[in-house]
Scaffold this active site. Sequence first.
Site, PDB file in Angstrom:
ATOM      1  N   TYR A 112       0.847  -1.196   0.000  1.00  0.00           N
ATOM      2  CA  TYR A 112       0.000   0.000   0.000  1.00  0.00           C
ATOM      3  C   TYR A 112       0.884   1.249   0.000  1.00  0.00           C
ATOM      4  CZ  TYR A 112      -3.465   3.412   1.548  1.00  0.00           C
ATOM      5  OH  TYR A 112      -4.279   4.512   1.648  1.00  0.00           O
TER       6      TYR A 112
ATOM      7  N   ILE B  12     -33.215  14.754  16.970  1.00  0.00           N
ATOM      8  CA  ILE B  12     -34.350  13.846  17.144  1.00  0.00           C
ATOM      9  C   ILE B  12     -34.837  13.899  18.577  1.00  0.00           C
ATOM     10  CG2 ILE B  12     -34.735  11.991  15.495  1.00  0.00           C
ATOM     11  CD1 ILE B  12     -32.236  10.715  16.266  1.00  0.00           C
TER      12      ILE B  12
ATOM     13  N   LYS C 253     -27.908   4.397  17.701  1.00  0.00           N
ATOM     14  CA  LYS C 253     -27.677   5.825  17.900  1.00  0.00           C
ATOM     15  C   LYS C 253     -26.206   5.991  18.275  1.00  0.00           C
ATOM     16  CE  LYS C 253     -29.551  10.031  19.852  1.00  0.00           C
ATOM     17  NZ  LYS C 253     -28.261  10.638  20.188  1.00  0.00           N
TER      18      LYS C 253
ATOM     19  N   GLU D  57     -22.618  10.291  11.375  1.00  0.00           N
ATOM     20  CA  GLU D  57     -21.931  10.559  12.633  1.00  0.00           C
ATOM     21  C   GLU D  57     -20.452  10.211  12.513  1.00  0.00           C
ATOM     22  OE1 GLU D  57     -24.109  11.688  14.855  1.00  0.00           O
ATOM     23  OE2 GLU D  57     -23.333  11.331  16.879  1.00  0.00           O
TER      24      GLU D  57
ATOM     25  N   LYS E  49     -37.109   5.082  12.843  1.00  0.00           N
ATOM     26  CA  LYS E  49     -37.572   6.028  11.823  1.00  0.00           C
ATOM     27  C   LYS E  49     -38.695   5.375  11.026  1.00  0.00           C
ATOM     28  CE  LYS E  49     -32.923   7.903  11.485  1.00  0.00           C
ATOM     29  NZ  LYS E  49     -31.643   7.928  10.769  1.00  0.00           N
TER      30      LYS E  49
ATOM     31  N   LYS F 248     -33.202   5.520  24.399  1.00  0.00           N
ATOM     32  CA  LYS F 248     -31.867   5.414  24.995  1.00  0.00           C
ATOM     33  C   LYS F 248     -31.669   4.168  25.846  1.00  0.00           C
ATOM     34  CE  LYS F 248     -30.415   9.977  24.442  1.00  0.00           C
ATOM     35  NZ  LYS F 248     -29.394  10.910  24.812  1.00  0.00           N
TER      36      LYS F 248
ATOM     37  N   CYS G 102       6.359 -10.071  47.623  1.00  0.00           N
ATOM     38  CA  CYS G 102       5.161  -9.262  47.874  1.00  0.00           C
ATOM     39  C   CYS G 102       3.893 -10.135  47.788  1.00  0.00           C
ATOM     40  CB  CYS G 102       5.086  -8.131  46.855  1.00  0.00           C
ATOM     41  SG  CYS G 102       3.594  -7.134  47.006  1.00  0.00           S
TER      42      CYS G 102
HETATM   43  S1  IVH Z   1     -31.137  10.868  12.390  1.00  0.00           S
HETATM   44  C1  IVH Z   1     -33.862  13.923  11.152  1.00  0.00           C
HETATM   45  N1  IVH Z   1     -29.897   8.641  13.034  1.00  0.00           N
HETATM   46  O1  IVH Z   1     -28.201  11.931  17.232  1.00  0.00           O
HETATM   47  C2  IVH Z   1     -33.074  13.052  12.027  1.00  0.00           C
HETATM   48  N2  IVH Z   1     -29.256  10.635  14.155  1.00  0.00           N
HETATM   49  O2  IVH Z   1     -30.423  14.506  17.782  1.00  0.00           O
HETATM   50  C3  IVH Z   1     -31.655  13.418  12.013  1.00  0.00           C
HETATM   51  N3  IVH Z   1     -27.417  10.329  15.753  1.00  0.00           N
HETATM   52  O3  IVH Z   1     -26.819  14.775  16.607  1.00  0.00           O
HETATM   53  C4  IVH Z   1     -30.809  12.524  12.792  1.00  0.00           C
HETATM   54  N4  IVH Z   1     -27.153   8.169  15.426  1.00  0.00           N
HETATM   55  O4  IVH Z   1     -25.923  13.110  14.990  1.00  0.00           O
HETATM   56  C5  IVH Z   1     -30.010   9.966  13.274  1.00  0.00           C
HETATM   57  N5  IVH Z   1     -28.873   6.604  13.463  1.00  0.00           N
HETATM   58  C6  IVH Z   1     -28.981   7.917  13.692  1.00  0.00           C
HETATM   59  C7  IVH Z   1     -28.164   8.582  14.623  1.00  0.00           C
HETATM   60  C8  IVH Z   1     -28.328   9.950  14.825  1.00  0.00           C
HETATM   61  C9  IVH Z   1     -26.717   9.228  16.090  1.00  0.00           C
HETATM   62  C10 IVH Z   1     -27.195  11.664  16.345  1.00  0.00           C
HETATM   63  C11 IVH Z   1     -27.227  12.799  15.366  1.00  0.00           C
HETATM   64  C12 IVH Z   1     -27.816  13.950  16.115  1.00  0.00           C
HETATM   65  C13 IVH Z   1     -28.481  13.297  17.256  1.00  0.00           C
HETATM   66  C14 IVH Z   1     -29.975  13.447  17.106  1.00  0.00           C
END
Ligand code: IVH
Length: 682
Positions: free
Chosen positions: A36, A83, A125, A182, A299, A323, A446
Amino acid sequence: MKASAAARIADLRAEIEKHNHQYYVLDQPSIPDAEYDRLFRELQQLEAEHPELVSADSPTQRVGGKALDSFAPVRHVVPMLSIRTETDISDEGAIAFDARVRRELSGSGSLENGDAAIEYACELKFDGLAISLRYERGVLTQAATRGDGETGEDVTQNVRTIHCIPLRLKNCDAAVLEVRGEVYMRRDDFDRYNEAQREQGLAALVNPRNGAAGSIRQLDPALAAKRPLSFFAYGLGETQGWVAPATHSATLDALEKMGVPVNGERTVVSGAQGLVEFHRRIAAKRDELPFDIDGVVYKVNSLALQAQLGFVTREPRWACAHKYPAEEQMTVVREIDIQVGRTGKLTPVAKLEPVFVGGTTVSNATLHNEDETRRKDVRVGDTVIVRRAGDVIPEVVGVALDRRPANAGEPFDLYKRLDGKCPVCGSHIVREEGEANWRCTGGLYCPAQRKQALLHFAGRRAMDIEGLGDKLVEQLVDSDIVTTPADLYALKIATLAELDRMGEKSAQNLLDAIGHSQQTTLARFVYALGIRNVGEATAKDLARHFGALDALMAADEERLQQVPDVGPVVAQSLRAFFGEPHNSDVIQQLRDAGVNWEEHEGMKMEVLPLSGKIFVLTGTLPTLSREEAKTLLEAQGAKVAGSVSKKTDYVVAGEEAGSKLDKARALGVPVLDEEGLRGMLK
Ligand code: IVH
């Protein structure tokens, strides 16, 4: 000439990016690092010769760039939303979200049959920093933070250094495609980075999330490049010239096909029950994930239904975060203890008001070492942030200084606290130069080290005493029946039979095993002693070379380093061990107790001029190939290593030497050119 250079450059870029994807996204390296590097250097060389052919999507553009004074603002055409978090972390959170979605859809008349289950896309998340990546005609042109959702900051330079982010998408010529996701830091990358920082006495990162966010906000991209970051996409921003699929899950699948990292733990479920099951399934494997998550995200999968649901303020009605219990909590330090490890390492440990964190009750948390404790300025009485993520030892990551009580303890001073003595055996403690840890010098004497040392001594590859397990060792040491390994050879059946879970028969079996172990080999015996940095292979080398224990014990560091694979660190460990009177006493007792092995004269040492010296080769030398240089060096007794460290004696650098040369300079390792090398070989 130029046309062929352009073609070669294009091939190299495609090839390098393919390997990047294999390595950083799929985690399946497809070529050796050296190969590489060779491709990468060839590309750098060609681009240097043809600067007009350098382009933004070239892998060479990932590194470097000038430090900025500030980040330019970036306006998000499609705002970056956040969210809503379900407050109830039990199953009820998922049920409540589904109920709300159904209510809102049926209220607007969109749900024809009020009982039909809704399809949801479920994701992790990720606990990092939200980023928007703008691709124009498939090429990464800009990366921006979320900021207030309307306006973020241009962090393109830093984001380019993240290897798993493609600089060019596969099969995508959409005029504009903004990928949102993220930036995060894997736990193993975080641990490795922190370990290296601590070893060098530098500040460690608090947690992976701060590590990711801090690195992206670094004004100097060279510093950002040093932090190991990763990325997962979870949605889209602005698009032009892109035909969107009908569902969110299909959108992520499409991104994945373009080479964008999308996490595999995603699934489509139906109804509240599906959400609950996903939440539970991920909870069960949260500790095993290679990165931190703070929950899962649900979602509504259909983009048409998403559009109907719309937004309230900055939060879409079609998504929610559900959470898990937090992996960081605040609690109070009651005491700071100092624990003694197997090799005598002294670790400060905070004794805490018990606190529920990361799924268990925690009452002890490591403070790592003296420097870390002082840097964080942890004192008795302080309120601290405790972190327990994954299956790792809980640690104190910071102090809430504003909550420090007036009667808080003194700043931490390990030597003063212990008055220079091991808290368990009273032997003196040392902290060698360049070492992050204090150690107890008591060795086998020890008691804290003794239990671990006895287990090691009895191990299958050491003295091989079958039946001497941890429960037994615990009892033998705690009741003072065994203080040194030599005491094992004086054990009587009556003493053993009185111990818990020991019948006459198993006592006799153990005595037989101990008796058998008396006849051993020098290699096993040396390994069994549990000398720091002396593993099985080194013990064998030492036995072969010295032939007799007295010769080994009498050897000075220089003589020790004549043994292949024994460098200054191992030599020093051996000297420290044999120099401690407690250790030589125990060795004598073992011999007196009948432990024996065959000895021989040892090897006549051929002392070569470069014996024990460690070289690292980098760059292209004017006449010697790397292989030739290596052969010449090894013929003179030197070792050639792959990377530069404190142990390196010389770095030989040629044309286009890269990071190894920088590191040599940073560590003050002497650097030679080919002429210098030839001088040494004479
Ligand atoms: S969707 C319209 N999906 O959580 C929805 N957010 O307040 C936009 N986050 O700072 C976000 N994992 O960076 C979404 N699978 C995921 C996520 C995610 C982490 C973070 C995002 C944001 C916060 C949501």
